[in-house]
Motif scaffolding. Structure first.
Motif, short mmCIF file in Angstrom:
data_model
loop_
_atom_site.label_atom_id
_atom_site.label_comp_id
_atom_site.label_asym_id
_atom_site.label_seq_id
_atom_site.Cartn_x
_atom_site.Cartn_y
_atom_site.Cartn_z
N VAL A 147 37.57 36.17 44.06
CA VAL A 147 37.57 36.97 42.83
C VAL A 147 38.14 38.36 43.09
O VAL A 147 38.96 38.86 42.31
N VAL A 148 37.70 38.98 44.18
CA VAL A 148 38.19 40.32 44.50
C VAL A 148 39.70 40.32 44.70
O VAL A 148 40.41 41.19 44.17
N PHE A 149 40.21 39.35 45.45
CA PHE A 149 41.65 39.30 45.69
C PHE A 149 42.43 39.03 44.40
O PHE A 149 43.53 39.57 44.21
N ALA A 150 41.88 38.20 43.50
CA ALA A 150 42.56 37.95 42.23
C ALA A 150 42.62 39.22 41.40
O ALA A 150 43.67 39.55 40.80
N ALA A 151 41.52 39.97 41.34
CA ALA A 151 41.50 41.23 40.61
C ALA A 151 42.43 42.26 41.25
O ALA A 151 43.14 43.00 40.57
N THR A 152 42.43 42.29 42.58
CA THR A 152 43.29 43.23 43.30
C THR A 152 44.76 42.91 43.08
O THR A 152 45.59 43.82 42.96
N VAL A 175 30.59 45.69 35.59
CA VAL A 175 31.64 46.70 35.44
C VAL A 175 33.02 46.06 35.60
O VAL A 175 33.95 46.38 34.86
N LEU A 176 33.15 45.14 36.54
CA LEU A 176 34.46 44.56 36.84
C LEU A 176 35.02 43.75 35.68
O LEU A 176 36.19 43.92 35.30
N VAL A 177 34.22 42.86 35.10
CA VAL A 177 34.74 41.96 34.06
C VAL A 177 35.24 42.73 32.82
O VAL A 177 36.36 42.50 32.36
N PRO A 178 34.44 43.66 32.24
CA PRO A 178 34.98 44.43 31.11
C PRO A 178 36.20 45.27 31.48
O PRO A 178 37.09 45.47 30.64
N SER A 179 36.23 45.75 32.71
CA SER A 179 37.38 46.56 33.14
C SER A 179 38.65 45.72 33.17
O SER A 179 39.73 46.17 32.74
N LEU A 180 38.54 44.49 33.67
CA LEU A 180 39.71 43.59 33.69
C LEU A 180 40.20 43.29 32.28
O LEU A 180 41.41 43.29 32.02
N ALA A 181 39.27 43.04 31.37
CA ALA A 181 39.65 42.72 29.99
C ALA A 181 40.34 43.91 29.32
O ALA A 181 41.40 43.76 28.68
N THR A 203 35.99 46.35 43.18
CA THR A 203 36.52 45.39 44.14
C THR A 203 36.24 45.83 45.58
O THR A 203 35.77 45.03 46.41
N VAL A 204 36.50 47.08 45.88
CA VAL A 204 36.27 47.57 47.24
C VAL A 204 34.78 47.61 47.56
O VAL A 204 34.35 47.30 48.68
N GLY A 209 33.40 33.00 38.29
CA GLY A 209 33.33 32.78 39.72
C GLY A 209 32.53 33.78 40.53
O GLY A 209 32.18 33.51 41.69
N LEU A 210 32.20 34.94 39.95
CA LEU A 210 31.56 35.99 40.73
C LEU A 210 30.06 35.99 40.51
O LEU A 210 29.58 35.98 39.36
N GLU A 211 29.31 36.00 41.60
CA GLU A 211 27.86 36.17 41.51
C GLU A 211 27.53 37.65 41.62
O GLU A 211 28.11 38.36 42.43
N GLU A 212 26.59 38.08 40.79
CA GLU A 212 26.23 39.50 40.79
C GLU A 212 25.57 39.90 42.09
O GLU A 212 24.74 39.17 42.64
#
Length: 392
Positions: free
Chosen positions: A21-26, A84-90, A126-127, A189-192
């Protein structure tokens, strides 16, 4: 118990859902600037702008991230990385696509502010997820691979952006809609990450800053800032305009940026191996040496060959420094403040990205780019000495 071989520790756990997930977002993140950098001259001409005004397309993108990154880090530490990650991607994807339909340059800049805020959320989370999940050499390996993915995306997107810019000024922005499938992947795919929900606000910020009030934090934060000033000032801003003066097309500009990012990706991928042999401080010092050499080469030889060689060397420096910067910071703080610490790094990173293009384009309007390139090389040389002195 059998000790884990160093080669295994330096391997990236590709089957980890967090890593995927991190690499896909990155991989999505480089759409922010490398995609549009080759199009800067086209945008300038489409709206009748100066070089400095056109460069605001890059600088404005980072403005809100400078201020809001610590707030986003607070949210990630308080409520979780995934939230935070999911809304940021959208938001990143939708805002970016909307720019293609903007009626004027002021609207473009306004939407870029929104998109830049979302990008800050992506960078912070991501980091931080990597810092949470891994330790030691393995953390360096994953951070290096993450930087490599970032650089690889940044190597491909200039080609795409350069090609689309030959169609129209706004065609590159439609590529941001690629982020919507990545958003769905992250949600599914991401677990909190488990975090301690401590009090936020001033109390959180005070404790986070106290955890960073140490001499060791100077090197990673200063390096994060200077790296982005040099990368975005020299490679992302000066190089396209220098090549445009030679009459080269946006596609060729994209090829030069691709070569720079490709080298950065290869070097970053070796960070786990390097961390098994050198301290992070010494790896960062090697990166500063590249910052000294790269701009100096362009200053000494402002031909196509000199520009390409200097940009590639500077790109290698980015690949050396940034994984080690994040590894150092991850080691300085505990999990409950890690997103906060890395969000401050993101603020100084975005500040460097905002300062680099405007300062280089603005000063170059009076002096030309060559004096700035010499100054950049001297900053790199000073960085080598300062890093080695502070790491003693």
């Amino acid at each position: 118990m059998t000790a884990t071989p160093d080669s295994d520790l330096a391997a990236v756990p590709w089957r980890s859902p967090t890593v995927r997930v991190v690499f896909a977002a990155t991989a999505l993140a480089p759409l922010g600037v490398p995609l549009v950098s080759p199009a800067l001259p086209v945008v300038r001409d489409a709206f009748g702008l100066t070089d400095a005004t056109a460069s605001l397309l890059v600088s404005v993108y980072f403005l809100t991230g400078i201020v809001l990154s610590p707030f986003l880090g607070l949210l990630a530490d308080r409520f979780g990385r995934k939230r935070v990650l999911v809304p940021s991607l959208a938001a990143f994807s939708v805002a970016g696509g909307a720019i293609a339909f903007a009626p004027g340059f002021r609207v473009v800049l306004a939407v870029r502010l929104v998109q830049g805020t979302a990008a800050a959320g992506i960078f912070v989370t991501t980091v931080t997820l990597i810092g949470d999940a891994f330790e030691g050499v393995r953390r360096n390996a994953v951070l290096g691979a993450n930087t490599s993915v970032l650089a690889a995306g940044a190597a491909v997107y200039p080609l795409l952006g350069g090609y689309l810019a030959t169609v129209s000024w706004n065609a590159p922005f439609l590529a941001y809609l690629l982020g919507l499938p990545v958003t769905a992947f992250a949600w599914l795919g991401l677990e909190e990450t488990a975090t301690e929900r401590r009090a936020g606000g001033v109390g959180y910020l005070r404790r986070a800053l106290e955890s960073l009030a140490r001499r060791a934090a100077v090197v990673p934060y200063a390096t994060a800032f200077l790296t982005e000033v040099l990368l975005f000032g020299v490679v992302i801003t000066a190089v396209p305009f220098l090549l445009d003066d030679f009459g080269f097309s946006p596609v060729l500009v994209g090829l030069v940026l691709t070569a720079t990012e490709a080298v950065s990706a290869v070097v970053a991928a070796a960070n786990g191996w390097l961390a098994g042999r050198l301290s992070d401080q010494r790896i960062i010092a090697l990166g500063y040496a590249c910052y000294a050499v790269g701009p100096s080469v362009v200053w000494a030889d402002p031909s196509l060959a000199g520009v390409v060689a200097g940009a590639v060397v500077l790109g290698a420096g980015v690949g050396l420094t940034m994984p080690s910067v994040d590894a150092l910071l991850s080691d300085l703080v505990t999990t409950e403040y890690r997103a906060g610490a890395l969000s401050v790094r993101n603020s100084v990173t975005f500040l460097g990205r905002a300062v680099g293009p405007v300062s280089f384009a603005g000063i170059a309007a009076r002096t030309g780019y060559r004096p700035l390139l010499l100054a950049a090389g001297l900053v790199g040389a000073a960085g080598v000495a300062a890093t080695l002195a502070l790491s003693r």
